[in-house]
Motif scaffolding. Structure first.
Motif, PDB file in Angstrom:
ATOM      1  N   LEU A 190      46.814  52.314  -3.073  1.00 30.96           N
ATOM      2  CA  LEU A 190      47.056  53.691  -2.648  1.00 30.96           C
ATOM      3  C   LEU A 190      45.761  54.243  -2.064  1.00 30.96           C
ATOM      4  N   CYS A 191      45.818  54.767  -0.825  1.00 32.84           N
ATOM      5  CA  CYS A 191      44.594  55.199  -0.144  1.00 32.84           C
ATOM      6  C   CYS A 191      44.744  56.569   0.486  1.00 32.84           C
ATOM      7  N   ALA A 192      43.671  57.350   0.397  1.00 26.15           N
ATOM      8  CA  ALA A 192      43.579  58.621   1.107  1.00 26.15           C
ATOM      9  C   ALA A 192      42.170  58.731   1.669  1.00 26.15           C
ATOM     10  N   VAL A 193      42.078  59.181   2.915  1.00 26.56           N
ATOM     11  CA  VAL A 193      40.797  59.319   3.605  1.00 26.56           C
ATOM     12  C   VAL A 193      40.658  60.760   4.063  1.00 26.56           C
ATOM     13  N   CYS A 208      49.096  48.536   1.846  1.00 27.33           N
ATOM     14  CA  CYS A 208      48.366  49.775   1.594  1.00 27.33           C
ATOM     15  C   CYS A 208      49.310  50.955   1.806  1.00 27.33           C
ATOM     16  N   LEU A 209      49.377  51.853   0.832  1.00 19.21           N
ATOM     17  CA  LEU A 209      50.155  53.078   0.966  1.00 19.21           C
ATOM     18  C   LEU A 209      49.192  54.202   1.304  1.00 19.21           C
ATOM     19  N   VAL A 210      49.262  54.678   2.544  1.00 16.36           N
ATOM     20  CA  VAL A 210      48.377  55.737   3.026  1.00 16.36           C
ATOM     21  C   VAL A 210      49.041  57.098   2.788  1.00 16.36           C
ATOM     22  N   GLY A 258      52.274  58.134  10.287  1.00 14.94           N
ATOM     23  CA  GLY A 258      51.262  57.451   9.482  1.00 14.94           C
ATOM     24  C   GLY A 258      50.753  58.240   8.298  1.00 14.94           C
ATOM     25  N   GLY A 259      51.076  59.560   8.222  1.00 11.79           N
ATOM     26  CA  GLY A 259      50.546  60.395   7.151  1.00 11.79           C
ATOM     27  C   GLY A 259      51.009  59.997   5.762  1.00 11.79           C
ATOM     28  N   PHE A 260      52.184  59.414   5.672  1.00 10.57           N
ATOM     29  CA  PHE A 260      52.676  58.778   4.448  1.00 10.57           C
ATOM     30  C   PHE A 260      53.320  57.487   4.915  1.00 10.57           C
ATOM     31  N   SER A 261      52.575  56.411   4.821  1.00 13.30           N
ATOM     32  CA  SER A 261      53.033  55.159   5.413  1.00 13.30           C
ATOM     33  C   SER A 261      52.615  53.972   4.573  1.00 13.30           C
TER      34      SER A 261
END
Length: 251
Positions: A12-15, A85-87, A126-129
């Protein structure tokens, strides 16, 4: 207590360099329902997370949306060791883990569908992908045409080339089960993306509390009217509406 969905194949990733507190909240909401291999917040902000499963990874400042796209396309893969990867972003997260479908992992890219396209290249946001590490590596291939935003670069500009490299994009019907954005239904999807959906997805009061803590409220400008219509409902709605309008006028 209901057991969390176990996804050992997923990171799980957030940038983000802005709205970091809200981004942490999105990670926490997702982790409340999903058990992943790792949960990463990649940021230049000097923050720590109280959540034991969130790892803060220092990066250079992400100074624009274009810089965000560049990071997602060229650097994020270096932090992902799992097959997928869950962005997520501050305005999108897991809604209901019971709506997860194993077929999601059969594809290299899946995000909410885009209703504005009718050429078959309409998946997606892509914001929740969910994207495979293999696809993320291919985004650094010299043949990949870099552009902004990153999801359009992947799902439209380079989709045919990626499919020629054996990458699989989810069909639209499955994408709508995965996430809602401009299309789809937050009452039936695994997750969502979009601040205009948040009052419905999380409730007006929780959304308003979150909104008041944002350090970059310009992110809601495009969907100001839709958000205004929702947050003015209920007790104290006119005060919220007035505050929202004043915030936008100041900017």
């Amino acid at each position: 207590m209901t057991a969390r969905l176990h996804l050992p194949q997923v990171t799980l990733c957030a940038v983000s360099s802005v709205n970091v507190a809200a981004t942490i909240r999105a990670l926490e909401i997702s982790l409340a329902q999903v058990d992943v291999a790792a949960a990463l917040l990649l940021t230049d902000s000097p923050v720590t997370s109280a959540h034991p499963d969130i790892t803060v990874v220092p990066i250079a400042p992400v100074t624009s949306s274009r810089a965000y796209s560049d990071f997602i396309l060229t650097k994020l893969v270096d932090h992902v060791a799992t097959s997928h990867c869950l962005v997520i972003q501050w305005d999108g997260h897991v809604l209901d883990a019971s709506r997860w479908h194993p077929d999601f992992l059969a594809y290299d890219y899946i995000g909410a569908s885009w209703p504005q396209f009718d050429d078959g290249h309409d998946v997606g946001n892509g914001g929740f992908s969910l994207r495979s590490r293999h696809l993320m590596q291919l985004c650094r291939d010299p043949a990949f045409k870099h552009s902004h935003p990153e999801d359009v670069a992947i799902a439209r500009i380079n989709r045919t080339w990626l499919e020629d490299q054996a990458m699989r994009f989810a069909p639209r019907a499955l994408a709508d089960r995965f996430a809602a954005e401009r299309a789809g239904d937050v009452t039936a999807s695994f997750g969502y993306h979009g601040a205009w959906l948040m009052p419905q997805a999380v409730g007006i009061e929780p959304f308003w509390t979150l909104y008041r803590e944002l350090d970059d409220r310009d992110t809601i400008r495009h969907d100001f009217s839709a958000i205004l219509k929702q947050i003015r409902q209920g007790r104290g709605g006119w005060k919220r509406a007035l505050c929202l309008m004043l915030d936008q006028l100041r900017r």
